[in-house]
Design a protein around this motif. Structure first.
Motif, PDB file in Angstrom:
ATOM      1  N   ASP A 268       0.806  -1.230   0.000  1.00  0.00           N
ATOM      2  CA  ASP A 268       0.000   0.000   0.000  1.00  0.00           C
ATOM      3  C   ASP A 268       0.836   1.277   0.000  1.00  0.00           C
ATOM      4  O   ASP A 268       0.350   2.343   0.434  1.00  0.00           O
ATOM      5  N   VAL A 269       2.068   1.224  -0.470  1.00  0.00           N
ATOM      6  CA  VAL A 269       2.903   2.424  -0.504  1.00  0.00           C
ATOM      7  C   VAL A 269       2.254   3.466  -1.430  1.00  0.00           C
ATOM      8  O   VAL A 269       1.812   3.124  -2.534  1.00  0.00           O
ATOM      9  N   PHE A 270       2.203   4.715  -0.971  1.00  0.00           N
ATOM     10  CA  PHE A 270       1.553   5.893  -1.561  1.00  0.00           C
ATOM     11  C   PHE A 270       0.072   5.971  -1.195  1.00  0.00           C
ATOM     12  O   PHE A 270      -0.536   7.029  -1.280  1.00  0.00           O
ATOM     13  N   TYR A 477      -0.579  -4.935  12.547  1.00  0.00           N
ATOM     14  CA  TYR A 477      -1.822  -4.731  11.806  1.00  0.00           C
ATOM     15  C   TYR A 477      -1.767  -3.536  10.868  1.00  0.00           C
ATOM     16  O   TYR A 477      -1.219  -2.480  11.210  1.00  0.00           O
ATOM     17  N   TYR A 478      -2.403  -3.684   9.704  1.00  0.00           N
ATOM     18  CA  TYR A 478      -2.420  -2.647   8.676  1.00  0.00           C
ATOM     19  C   TYR A 478      -3.187  -1.402   9.123  1.00  0.00           C
ATOM     20  O   TYR A 478      -2.933  -0.289   8.646  1.00  0.00           O
ATOM     21  N   PRO A 546      11.914 -19.605   2.056  1.00  0.00           N
ATOM     22  CA  PRO A 546      12.143 -18.360   1.317  1.00  0.00           C
ATOM     23  C   PRO A 546      10.930 -17.446   1.221  1.00  0.00           C
ATOM     24  O   PRO A 546      11.035 -16.337   0.685  1.00  0.00           O
ATOM     25  N   ARG A 547       9.765 -17.885   1.722  1.00  0.00           N
ATOM     26  CA  ARG A 547       8.558 -17.070   1.567  1.00  0.00           C
ATOM     27  C   ARG A 547       8.746 -15.700   2.220  1.00  0.00           C
ATOM     28  O   ARG A 547       9.180 -15.606   3.361  1.00  0.00           O
ATOM     29  N   PRO A 548       8.386 -14.643   1.494  1.00  0.00           N
ATOM     30  CA  PRO A 548       8.523 -13.302   2.085  1.00  0.00           C
ATOM     31  C   PRO A 548       7.455 -13.039   3.124  1.00  0.00           C
ATOM     32  O   PRO A 548       6.425 -13.729   3.189  1.00  0.00           O
ATOM     33  N   HIS A 549       7.690 -12.016   3.950  1.00  0.00           N
ATOM     34  CA  HIS A 549       6.703 -11.536   4.911  1.00  0.00           C
ATOM     35  C   HIS A 549       6.101 -10.238   4.365  1.00  0.00           C
ATOM     36  O   HIS A 549       6.748  -9.527   3.610  1.00  0.00           O
ATOM     37  N   TYR A 550       4.874  -9.949   4.778  1.00  0.00           N
ATOM     38  CA  TYR A 550       4.316  -8.679   4.329  1.00  0.00           C
ATOM     39  C   TYR A 550       3.674  -7.897   5.465  1.00  0.00           C
ATOM     40  O   TYR A 550       3.122  -8.468   6.402  1.00  0.00           O
ATOM     41  N   VAL A 551       3.812  -6.576   5.358  1.00  0.00           N
ATOM     42  CA  VAL A 551       3.233  -5.616   6.285  1.00  0.00           C
ATOM     43  C   VAL A 551       2.613  -4.506   5.429  1.00  0.00           C
ATOM     44  O   VAL A 551       2.364  -4.706   4.243  1.00  0.00           O
ATOM     45  N   HIS A 552       2.375  -3.327   5.998  1.00  0.00           N
ATOM     46  CA  HIS A 552       1.756  -2.237   5.255  1.00  0.00           C
ATOM     47  C   HIS A 552       2.455  -0.917   5.549  1.00  0.00           C
ATOM     48  O   HIS A 552       3.110  -0.769   6.588  1.00  0.00           O
TER      49      HIS A 552
END
Length: 674
Positions: A268-270, A477-478, A546-552
């Motif tokens: 969600d960058v921008f 949390y996002y 190798p799975r990436p992690h995600y945040v916001h």
């Protein structure tokens, strides 16, 4: 807690005598011919967690193994014929190493243990005793002579000089035993002083001295790696040692490879993210937030947050992946006076990040949602068919975001895409299949790798000609921008109704656990949530995953809640590991390729389509056409080319490893080890 029945001293003496008396039939006759050693591990499984942990390490790193269920009445008998034979006139050892539950799982004086001891002596095969007690039969004093037996929770062990010079050179030196709860014993074991023939690799303080927990016992022409504490595959102390155990048992030459991966996607960058409301216990702007109309609030990074992100990356030598919504940023700019200092700063620093398409305005790309009901449903046309976003609309979301980035000078890999909320992919229970228009839109834009949610779909799968790449959601949390908001929402989810929470944890006892009391709003995030989330992420890092992690992006704004988690993961890791084993922070495309290769390799191994062995210093690997093999070998190994040789693989953790295939006009991979 893992328990071990103590063997009495008489049994230990009998075992030592039985092994010492084993004859080695045919050893002299075979000495003139260098034997073939197949690159496969024999695992004798008693159902205990320690053998299970080593088996998981073999499986997850791609090392072929044969498992014998010790409790099965139909299991094969371990005898000379089972262990070895002759191929093309050459003696063949069918297994390059052996994993046993303990030093003698078949019983003292058994024919099977005698056959195994003879086999190990004849072919120089190493044995791992997954978990045993301290006694002279494994080269150790009894614990009543300067040792210890009992719980090991919180024990600070250390790699010895011999361990650093040997199989555990990739570690920084410190191995702490987990102590996640003072109420639950988590590890049990024995620490003892070495006797003649035993070299300690891991020890810990006992009284005024030190005693061993892991070491090599060399005797009667055989070598055993002796582990005297119980563990499971998830505990950090095992995860730290797992690589070294495999390297020791295989003598540094084996199929499979291992890395410690960590990548973090900032979604969600921008774009702004909606904010949690602590009074309503929901997120205004979300269709499911009753009473939230008119109370919407958003969280969005500022230019100062962008400056901090760039500085943090430099200080930690770690690059973030920025998953951007250019159109959502343009909408925000139009609604806020036409000025956007955040975008200006991030674009100025664009070369400092990896960038990935997250669609132009972050719409839901699946079915057309009816949000008048809770939960939402998919709308249907007059014929009763589900209405889906069209291929043209999905394609425009991908294309427009790519074009926006290009106009800003932002470099992206157009084969990568993560849709907003992973939408377009199946979303259970409302949308049990992918949007049928998604695959075509991906193909229209050259997308080969589509991010998915690991909590819903942990296995890579095809979407048309593309493949998914599962991503781990981090528990940051996002919809929160401050530590207090994080603690409040966490309390709502993880406390009982009696404590003012939602009771979700009560309704789903199999998937969540209620907190004994609500977290303190001022301190709960840093004191409780951060350590817990860092431990979870670290398990992934240490598990060859190798799975990436995600945040916001909201997690980089206001209180910048993400950084304490990342700091703990990175700082802890760099304390635990030597510089020879850095964190691998790779692109989503590279992770997609890695998962694709692993699936093909595992299928070939399961179908017995892989032949791999070493004869002396020469290693040969044959796999089906199109299947790339993971191989690990010592530093100095050369790959045979049609003409000459080349250095094999890349350096990691003190060895060389790579996915490799035969060169032009070759039918097999040939490696010359030093």
């Amino acid at each position: 807690m893992v328990h071990k029945n103590r063997m009495n001293r008489l049994a230990a003496v009998c075992l030592a005598a039985a092994i010492a008396s084993v004859a080695v039939p045919g050893a002299a006759a075979q000495a003139a011919v260098t034997p073939r050693i197949d690159l496969r591990v024999l695992v004798v499984d008693d159902g205990g967690s320690s053998v299970e942990a080593i088996t998981a390490e073999l499986r997850d790193t791609g090392v072929p193994y044969t498992r014998i269920d010790l409790g099965s009445g139909s299991r094969p008998v371990v005898n000379a014929a089972f262990l070895a034979d002759t191929v093309d006139g050459r003696p063949r050892a069918k297994f390059q190493s052996v994993v046993l539950p303990n030093e003698d799982p078949f019983g003292a004086g058994s024919a099977e243990m005698a056959a195994l001891a003879a086999y190990e002596t004849t072919y120089g095969i190493r044995q791992v005793d997954a978990y045993t007690w301290a006694h002279p039969g494994v080269g150790l004093e009894y614990t009543d002579n300067g040792g210890y037996s009992g719980t090991l929770d919180g024990t600070r062990a250390a790699v010895t000089a011999a361990g650093k010079a040997g199989p555990f050179a990739y570690l920084g030196g410190q191995v702490d035993f987990e102590d996640n709860s003072p109420l639950i014993p988590e590890s049990y074991g024995f620490m003892a002083k070495p006797r003649t023939g035993y070299t300690s690799y891991l020890d810990a303080p006992v009284g005024s001295g030190r005693a061993s927990l892991v070491g090599e016992y060399t005797h009667d022409g055989r070598s055993e790696l002796v582990v005297t504490f119980g563990y499971n595959q998830y505990q950090q102390q095992f995860r730290l040692l797992a690589r070294g155990i495999v390297e020791w048992m295989t003598q540094g030459v084996h199929l499979g490879q291992e890395r410690n991966y960590f990548a973090v996607h900032v979604d969600d960058v921008f774009a702004p993210d909606a904010r949690w409301n602590k009074d309503l216990n929901c997120t205004p702007g979300d269709y499911a937030c009753a009473g939230g109309e008119g109370q919407e609030s958003t969280i969005r990074m500022t230019a100062a947050d962008a400056v901090y992100a760039a500085q943090w990356q430099t200080s930690k030598n770690f690059k973030l992946d920025m998953l951007f919504n250019g159109g959502a940023g343009e909408e925000w700019k139009a609604e806020n006076g036409g000025v956007d200092a955040l975008t200006a700063q991030l674009v100025a620093d664009r070369a400092k990040y990896r960038w990935m398409n997250h669609t132009y305005t972050h719409p839901f790309l699946g079915c057309v949602q009816d949000t008048t009901t809770i939960p939402w449903t998919c709308t249907k046309n007059s014929a009763g068919a589900i209405n889906y976003m069209s291929r043209a609309e999905i394609s425009a979301q991908i294309r427009d975001n790519n074009n926006w980035a290009a106009a800003k000078g932002i470099t992206t890999d157009r084969t990568e895409l993560v849709t907003g909320e992973h939408s377009g992919l199946k979303t259970l229970p409302q949308q049990p299949q992918d949007n049928p228009n998604l695959a075509g839109a991906l193909a229209d834009n050259g997308v080969k790798w589509a991010g998915s949610d690991n909590s819903r779909e942990p296995v890579q799968r095809p979407v048309g000609s593309s493949l998914t790449v599962p991503r781990y959601p981090m528990n940051v949390y996002y919809n929160t921008g401050t530590n207090a908001e994080m603690a409040d929402e966490y309390n709502w989810i993880y406390t009982s109704r009696a404590h003012g929470g939602s009771g979700i944890c009560e309704d789903n006892p199999g998937t969540s656990t209620c907190l004994p009391a609500p977290l303190d709003a001022a301190t709960g995030y840093l004191d409780y949530i951060v350590p817990a989330e860092a431990r979870t992420a670290m398990r992934h890092v240490l598990n060859n995953d190798p799975r990436p992690h995600y945040v916001h992006q909201s997690n980089l704004a206001e209180d910048r809640t993400l950084y304490p988690v990342l700091n703990q993961v990175l700082d802890t890791y760099r304390t635990l590991y030597a510089p020879s084993a850095p964190i691998v922070n790779q692109s989503m495309k590279d992770t997609g390729i890695e998962l694709q290769r692993r699936a093909a390799w595992n299928a070939a191994v399961a179908a017995n389509q892989v032949t791999a062995y070493r004869i002396g210093k020469v290693v040969t690997v044959k796999a089906p056409s199109g299947v790339v093999a993971p191989v690990t070998a010592p530093t100095g190994t050369k790959k045979q080319l049609l003409l000459g040789t080349a250095d094999f693989g890349t350096a990691y953790a003190g060895s060389r490893s790579a996915w490799t295939a035969p060169e032009l006009l070759q039918s097999a991979v040939t490696l010359n080890t030093p």
